[in-house]
Motif scaffolding. Structure first.
Motif, PDB file in Angstrom:
ATOM      1  N   TYR A 141       0.821  -1.214   0.000  1.00 32.47           N
ATOM      2  CA  TYR A 141       0.000   0.000   0.000  1.00 32.47           C
ATOM      3  C   TYR A 141       0.858   1.268   0.000  1.00 32.47           C
ATOM      4  CZ  TYR A 141      -4.168  -2.799   1.188  1.00 32.47           C
ATOM      5  OH  TYR A 141      -5.204  -3.694   1.179  1.00 32.47           O
ATOM      6  N   LEU A 142       1.920   1.265   0.776  1.00 33.62           N
ATOM      7  CA  LEU A 142       2.749   2.469   0.914  1.00 33.62           C
ATOM      8  C   LEU A 142       3.621   2.741  -0.304  1.00 33.62           C
ATOM      9  CD1 LEU A 142       3.800   2.176   4.664  1.00 33.62           C
ATOM     10  CD2 LEU A 142       2.026   3.654   3.666  1.00 33.62           C
ATOM     11  N   THR A 143       3.711   1.788  -1.204  1.00 31.43           N
ATOM     12  CA  THR A 143       4.538   1.984  -2.404  1.00 31.43           C
ATOM     13  C   THR A 143       3.703   2.184  -3.664  1.00 31.43           C
ATOM     14  OG1 THR A 143       4.710  -0.423  -2.708  1.00 31.43           O
ATOM     15  CG2 THR A 143       6.475   0.659  -1.451  1.00 31.43           C
ATOM     16  N   ARG A 144       2.424   2.507  -3.531  1.00 27.62           N
ATOM     17  CA  ARG A 144       1.551   2.705  -4.684  1.00 27.62           C
ATOM     18  C   ARG A 144       1.475   4.157  -5.118  1.00 27.62           C
ATOM     19  NH1 ARG A 144       2.472  -1.060  -6.829  1.00 27.62           N
ATOM     20  NH2 ARG A 144       3.873  -1.335  -5.120  1.00 27.62           N
ATOM     21  N   GLY A 145       2.130   5.078  -4.409  1.00 30.57           N
ATOM     22  CA  GLY A 145       2.176   6.462  -4.859  1.00 30.57           C
ATOM     23  C   GLY A 145       1.129   7.384  -4.257  1.00 30.57           C
ATOM     24  N   GLN A 146       0.305   6.901  -3.367  1.00 34.19           N
ATOM     25  CA  GLN A 146      -0.679   7.741  -2.662  1.00 34.19           C
ATOM     26  C   GLN A 146      -0.472   7.504  -1.169  1.00 34.19           C
ATOM     27  OE1 GLN A 146      -2.935  10.024  -3.490  1.00 34.19           O
ATOM     28  NE2 GLN A 146      -2.637   9.900  -5.691  1.00 34.19           N
ATOM     29  N   LEU A 147       0.479   8.239  -0.587  1.00 35.64           N
ATOM     30  CA  LEU A 147       0.895   7.993   0.785  1.00 35.64           C
ATOM     31  C   LEU A 147      -0.257   8.123   1.779  1.00 35.64           C
ATOM     32  CD1 LEU A 147       3.279   7.217   2.541  1.00 35.64           C
ATOM     33  CD2 LEU A 147       3.779   9.659   2.805  1.00 35.64           C
ATOM     34  N   ALA A 148      -1.102   9.140   1.629  1.00 41.18           N
ATOM     35  CA  ALA A 148      -2.218   9.319   2.574  1.00 41.18           C
ATOM     36  C   ALA A 148      -3.150   8.115   2.540  1.00 41.18           C
ATOM     37  CB  ALA A 148      -2.992  10.598   2.246  1.00 41.18           C
ATOM     38  N   VAL A 149      -3.447   7.618   1.355  1.00 43.70           N
ATOM     39  CA  VAL A 149      -4.319   6.440   1.227  1.00 43.70           C
ATOM     40  C   VAL A 149      -3.611   5.220   1.797  1.00 43.70           C
ATOM     41  CG1 VAL A 149      -5.544   4.924  -0.382  1.00 43.70           C
ATOM     42  CG2 VAL A 149      -5.542   7.403  -0.760  1.00 43.70           C
ATOM     43  N   GLY A 150      -2.330   5.066   1.516  1.00 43.08           N
ATOM     44  CA  GLY A 150      -1.564   3.938   2.034  1.00 43.08           C
ATOM     45  C   GLY A 150      -1.530   3.909   3.552  1.00 43.08           C
ATOM     46  N   ILE A 151      -1.326   5.071   4.159  1.00 43.46           N
ATOM     47  CA  ILE A 151      -1.314   5.151   5.623  1.00 43.46           C
ATOM     48  C   ILE A 151      -2.708   4.860   6.173  1.00 43.46           C
ATOM     49  CG2 ILE A 151      -1.085   6.754   7.573  1.00 43.46           C
ATOM     50  CD1 ILE A 151       1.241   8.069   5.961  1.00 43.46           C
ATOM     51  N   ALA A 152      -3.730   5.453   5.567  1.00 35.94           N
ATOM     52  CA  ALA A 152      -5.105   5.267   6.051  1.00 35.94           C
ATOM     53  C   ALA A 152      -5.520   3.803   5.993  1.00 35.94           C
ATOM     54  CB  ALA A 152      -6.077   6.131   5.251  1.00 35.94           C
ATOM     55  N   VAL A 153      -5.290   3.138   4.871  1.00 37.65           N
ATOM     56  CA  VAL A 153      -5.708   1.735   4.750  1.00 37.65           C
ATOM     57  C   VAL A 153      -4.897   0.860   5.697  1.00 37.65           C
ATOM     58  CG1 VAL A 153      -4.243   1.131   2.765  1.00 37.65           C
ATOM     59  CG2 VAL A 153      -6.351  -0.119   3.165  1.00 37.65           C
ATOM     60  N   SER A 154      -3.635   1.153   5.873  1.00 35.69           N
ATOM     61  CA  SER A 154      -2.805   0.350   6.773  1.00 35.69           C
ATOM     62  C   SER A 154      -3.257   0.499   8.220  1.00 35.69           C
ATOM     63  CB  SER A 154      -1.332   0.747   6.622  1.00 35.69           C
ATOM     64  OG  SER A 154      -0.897   0.479   5.304  1.00 35.69           O
ATOM     65  N   LEU A 155      -3.599   1.711   8.633  1.00 35.26           N
ATOM     66  CA  LEU A 155      -4.085   1.926   9.996  1.00 35.26           C
ATOM     67  C   LEU A 155      -5.445   1.277  10.218  1.00 35.26           C
ATOM     68  CD1 LEU A 155      -2.990   5.633  10.624  1.00 35.26           C
ATOM     69  CD2 LEU A 155      -1.972   3.549  11.588  1.00 35.26           C
ATOM     70  N   LEU A 156      -6.338   1.430   9.246  1.00 30.55           N
ATOM     71  CA  LEU A 156      -7.655   0.794   9.372  1.00 30.55           C
ATOM     72  C   LEU A 156      -7.529  -0.727   9.434  1.00 30.55           C
ATOM     73  CD1 LEU A 156      -9.724   2.989   6.887  1.00 30.55           C
ATOM     74  CD2 LEU A 156      -9.981   2.898   9.381  1.00 30.55           C
ATOM     75  N   ASN A 157      -6.685  -1.286   8.582  1.00 25.86           N
ATOM     76  CA  ASN A 157      -6.477  -2.734   8.602  1.00 25.86           C
ATOM     77  C   ASN A 157      -5.869  -3.187   9.931  1.00 25.86           C
ATOM     78  OD1 ASN A 157      -7.534  -3.058   6.048  1.00 25.86           O
ATOM     79  ND2 ASN A 157      -5.558  -3.280   5.038  1.00 25.86           N
ATOM     80  N   ALA A 158      -4.921  -2.416  10.462  1.00 22.37           N
ATOM     81  CA  ALA A 158      -4.302  -2.771  11.746  1.00 22.37           C
ATOM     82  C   ALA A 158      -5.349  -2.782  12.857  1.00 22.37           C
ATOM     83  CB  ALA A 158      -3.178  -1.799  12.078  1.00 22.37           C
ATOM     84  N   LEU A 159      -6.234  -1.788  12.855  1.00 19.12           N
ATOM     85  CA  LEU A 159      -7.294  -1.733  13.863  1.00 19.12           C
ATOM     86  C   LEU A 159      -8.209  -2.956  13.759  1.00 19.12           C
ATOM     87  CD1 LEU A 159      -8.942  -0.242  16.062  1.00 19.12           C
ATOM     88  CD2 LEU A 159     -10.134   0.915  14.203  1.00 19.12           C
ATOM     89  N   LEU A 160      -8.611  -3.294  12.534  1.00 17.34           N
ATOM     90  CA  LEU A 160      -9.498  -4.446  12.328  1.00 17.34           C
ATOM     91  C   LEU A 160      -8.820  -5.760  12.705  1.00 17.34           C
ATOM     92  CD1 LEU A 160     -11.078  -3.203   9.013  1.00 17.34           C
ATOM     93  CD2 LEU A 160     -12.290  -3.537  11.182  1.00 17.34           C
ATOM     94  N   LEU A 161      -7.533  -5.897  12.378  1.00 17.46           N
ATOM     95  CA  LEU A 161      -6.816  -7.115  12.753  1.00 17.46           C
ATOM     96  C   LEU A 161      -6.675  -7.212  14.267  1.00 17.46           C
ATOM     97  CD1 LEU A 161      -3.971  -7.393  10.082  1.00 17.46           C
ATOM     98  CD2 LEU A 161      -6.206  -8.484  10.096  1.00 17.46           C
ATOM     99  N   ALA A 162      -6.368  -6.093  14.913  1.00 12.20           N
ATOM    100  CA  ALA A 162      -6.244  -6.102  16.373  1.00 12.20           C
ATOM    101  C   ALA A 162      -7.570  -6.498  17.021  1.00 12.20           C
ATOM    102  CB  ALA A 162      -5.781  -4.741  16.868  1.00 12.20           C
ATOM    103  N   LEU A 163      -8.672  -5.959  16.506  1.00  9.37           N
ATOM    104  CA  LEU A 163      -9.987  -6.350  17.026  1.00  9.37           C
ATOM    105  C   LEU A 163     -10.244  -7.837  16.789  1.00  9.37           C
ATOM    106  CD1 LEU A 163     -12.167  -3.310  15.907  1.00  9.37           C
ATOM    107  CD2 LEU A 163     -11.553  -3.940  18.252  1.00  9.37           C
TER     108      LEU A 163
END
Length: 175
Positions: free
Chosen positions: A65-87
Protein backbone atom coordinates in the motif's frame (compact mmCIF):
# COMPACT_ATOMS: atom_id res chain seq x y z
CA UNK A 1 3.80 -2.31 -9.91
CA UNK A 2 0.77 -0.21 -10.81
CA UNK A 3 0.11 3.05 -9.01
CA UNK A 4 -2.81 3.64 -6.65
CA UNK A 5 -4.52 6.00 -9.12
CA UNK A 6 -4.69 3.32 -11.80
CA UNK A 7 -5.65 0.57 -9.36
CA UNK A 8 -8.42 2.67 -7.80
CA UNK A 9 -9.74 3.73 -11.20
CA UNK A 10 -9.89 0.10 -12.35
CA UNK A 11 -11.64 -0.90 -9.10
CA UNK A 12 -13.98 2.10 -9.29
CA UNK A 13 -15.26 1.03 -12.70
CA UNK A 14 -16.90 -1.88 -10.85
CA UNK A 15 -18.18 0.41 -8.09
CA UNK A 16 -20.11 3.44 -9.34
CA UNK A 17 -23.47 2.80 -7.65
CA UNK A 18 -23.56 4.60 -4.29
CA UNK A 19 -25.45 1.71 -2.67
CA UNK A 20 -22.69 -0.68 -3.69
CA UNK A 21 -20.06 1.67 -2.29
CA UNK A 22 -22.05 1.93 0.96
CA UNK A 23 -22.16 -1.87 1.32
CA UNK A 24 -18.39 -1.93 0.88
CA UNK A 25 -18.03 0.28 3.97
CA UNK A 26 -19.49 -2.64 5.96
CA UNK A 27 -18.59 -5.74 3.95
CA UNK A 28 -14.89 -5.09 3.39
CA UNK A 29 -14.13 -4.21 7.03
CA UNK A 30 -15.99 -7.36 8.10
CA UNK A 31 -13.85 -9.43 5.75
CA UNK A 32 -10.62 -7.82 6.97
CA UNK A 33 -11.79 -8.35 10.57
CA UNK A 34 -12.51 -12.02 9.73
CA UNK A 35 -9.03 -12.42 8.29
CA UNK A 36 -7.69 -10.95 11.54
CA UNK A 37 -9.63 -13.55 13.52
CA UNK A 38 -8.76 -16.51 11.31
CA UNK A 39 -5.06 -15.66 10.94
CA UNK A 40 -4.59 -14.83 14.64
CA UNK A 41 -3.48 -18.42 15.22
CA UNK A 42 -0.82 -19.67 15.73
CA UNK A 43 1.00 -17.08 17.83
CA UNK A 44 4.77 -16.83 17.90
CA UNK A 45 5.66 -15.30 21.23
CA UNK A 46 3.31 -14.11 23.94
CA UNK A 47 1.46 -11.01 25.03
CA UNK A 48 1.08 -7.86 23.01
CA UNK A 49 4.21 -8.61 20.96
CA UNK A 50 2.96 -11.96 19.66
CA UNK A 51 3.55 -12.44 15.95
CA UNK A 52 0.75 -14.11 14.02
CA UNK A 53 0.14 -14.89 10.34
CA UNK A 54 -2.28 -11.93 10.33
CA UNK A 55 0.45 -9.46 11.32
CA UNK A 56 2.84 -10.91 8.75
CA UNK A 57 0.18 -10.48 6.05
CA UNK A 58 -0.53 -6.96 7.34
CA UNK A 59 3.16 -6.04 7.12
CA UNK A 60 3.43 -7.27 3.54
CA UNK A 61 0.18 -5.56 2.53
CA UNK A 62 1.28 -2.33 4.22
CA UNK A 63 4.54 -2.33 2.23
CA UNK A 64 2.49 -2.77 -0.93
CA UNK A 65 0.00 0.00 0.00
CA UNK A 66 2.75 2.47 0.91
CA UNK A 67 4.54 1.98 -2.40
CA UNK A 68 1.55 2.70 -4.68
CA UNK A 69 2.18 6.46 -4.86
CA UNK A 70 -0.68 7.74 -2.66
CA UNK A 71 0.89 7.99 0.79
CA UNK A 72 -2.22 9.32 2.57
CA UNK A 73 -4.32 6.44 1.23
CA UNK A 74 -1.56 3.94 2.03
CA UNK A 75 -1.31 5.15 5.62
CA UNK A 76 -5.11 5.27 6.05
CA UNK A 77 -5.71 1.74 4.75
CA UNK A 78 -2.80 0.35 6.77
CA UNK A 79 -4.08 1.93 10.00
CA UNK A 80 -7.65 0.79 9.37
CA UNK A 81 -6.48 -2.73 8.60
CA UNK A 82 -4.30 -2.77 11.75
CA UNK A 83 -7.29 -1.73 13.86
CA UNK A 84 -9.50 -4.45 12.33
CA UNK A 85 -6.82 -7.12 12.75
CA UNK A 86 -6.24 -6.10 16.37
CA UNK A 87 -9.99 -6.35 17.03
CA UNK A 88 -10.03 -9.73 15.31
CA UNK A 89 -7.21 -10.96 17.51
CA UNK A 90 -9.27 -10.25 20.62
CA UNK A 91 -11.78 -12.91 19.53
CA UNK A 92 -9.24 -15.51 18.49
CA UNK A 93 -8.22 -16.46 22.01
CA UNK A 94 -11.38 -18.38 22.87
CA UNK A 95 -12.25 -21.94 22.04
CA UNK A 96 -11.72 -23.34 18.56
CA UNK A 97 -15.49 -23.14 17.98
CA UNK A 98 -15.58 -19.45 18.98
CA UNK A 99 -12.49 -18.66 16.89
CA UNK A 100 -13.88 -20.35 13.79
CA UNK A 101 -17.43 -19.12 14.42
CA UNK A 102 -16.36 -15.48 14.57
CA UNK A 103 -13.87 -15.84 11.74
CA UNK A 104 -15.97 -17.80 9.27
CA UNK A 105 -19.22 -16.07 10.28
CA UNK A 106 -17.77 -12.58 9.79
CA UNK A 107 -16.14 -13.64 6.52
CA UNK A 108 -19.37 -15.02 5.08
CA UNK A 109 -21.46 -12.08 6.30
CA UNK A 110 -18.95 -9.64 4.79
CA UNK A 111 -19.14 -11.39 1.41
CA UNK A 112 -22.93 -11.57 1.56
CA UNK A 113 -23.04 -7.80 2.05
CA UNK A 114 -20.58 -7.40 -0.85
CA UNK A 115 -22.78 -9.44 -3.17
CA UNK A 116 -25.86 -7.43 -2.18
CA UNK A 117 -23.95 -4.30 -3.18
CA UNK A 118 -23.03 -5.81 -6.51
CA UNK A 119 -26.69 -6.60 -7.13
CA UNK A 120 -27.28 -2.84 -7.02
CA UNK A 121 -24.24 -2.29 -9.21
CA UNK A 122 -25.37 -4.82 -11.78
CA UNK A 123 -21.77 -6.05 -12.11
CA UNK A 124 -19.69 -8.84 -10.68
CA UNK A 125 -17.08 -8.04 -8.00
CA UNK A 126 -13.76 -6.72 -9.31
CA UNK A 127 -11.70 -9.61 -7.92
CA UNK A 128 -13.44 -12.00 -10.35
CA UNK A 129 -11.44 -10.41 -13.17
CA UNK A 130 -8.33 -9.50 -11.17
CA UNK A 131 -7.35 -11.06 -7.84
CA UNK A 132 -5.52 -7.86 -6.86
CA UNK A 133 -9.03 -6.52 -6.21
CA UNK A 134 -8.83 -8.35 -2.88
CA UNK A 135 -6.05 -5.94 -1.83
CA UNK A 136 -7.54 -2.94 -3.61
CA UNK A 137 -10.93 -3.27 -1.87
CA UNK A 138 -9.66 -2.07 1.53
CA UNK A 139 -7.67 0.67 -0.23
CA UNK A 140 -10.84 1.76 -2.05
CA UNK A 141 -12.79 1.97 1.22
CA UNK A 142 -10.00 3.99 2.85
CA UNK A 143 -9.86 6.32 -0.16
CA UNK A 144 -13.66 6.76 -0.13
CA UNK A 145 -13.47 7.58 3.59
CA UNK A 146 -10.77 10.17 2.91
CA UNK A 147 -12.86 11.64 0.07
CA UNK A 148 -15.89 11.91 2.38
CA UNK A 149 -13.72 13.82 4.88
CA UNK A 150 -12.58 16.24 2.16
CA UNK A 151 -9.09 14.82 1.59
CA UNK A 152 -7.37 13.62 -1.61
CA UNK A 153 -9.55 15.74 -3.90
CA UNK A 154 -7.14 15.39 -6.83
CA UNK A 155 -7.32 11.59 -6.59
CA UNK A 156 -11.12 11.72 -6.43
CA UNK A 157 -11.17 13.99 -9.48
CA UNK A 158 -8.91 11.60 -11.39
CA UNK A 159 -11.09 8.60 -10.50
CA UNK A 160 -14.31 10.36 -11.49
CA UNK A 161 -12.79 11.66 -14.73
CA UNK A 162 -11.65 8.17 -15.73
CA UNK A 163 -14.33 5.90 -14.18
CA UNK A 164 -17.28 8.29 -14.19
CA UNK A 165 -19.31 9.77 -11.35
CA UNK A 166 -21.15 7.73 -8.76
CA UNK A 167 -24.83 7.08 -9.52
CA UNK A 168 -27.94 5.35 -8.25
CA UNK A 169 -28.52 2.77 -10.96
CA UNK A 170 -32.08 2.14 -12.08
CA UNK A 171 -32.61 -1.49 -11.12
CA UNK A 172 -35.21 -1.91 -13.88
CA UNK A 173 -32.70 -1.22 -16.66
CA UNK A 174 -29.80 -3.43 -17.68
CA UNK A 175 -26.39 -2.43 -16.33
Amino acid sequence: MRKANDLLVQYATYHRDRRNIATHFVGIPLIVFAVGVLLARPELGTGTLALTPAWIAWGLATLWYLTRGQLAVGIAVSLLNALLLALGHTLAGGSVAQWLGWGIGSFLLGWLIQFVGHYYEGRKPAFVDDLSGLLIGPMFVAAELLFAMGYCRQLLSDIERRAGPTVLRDLHSPA
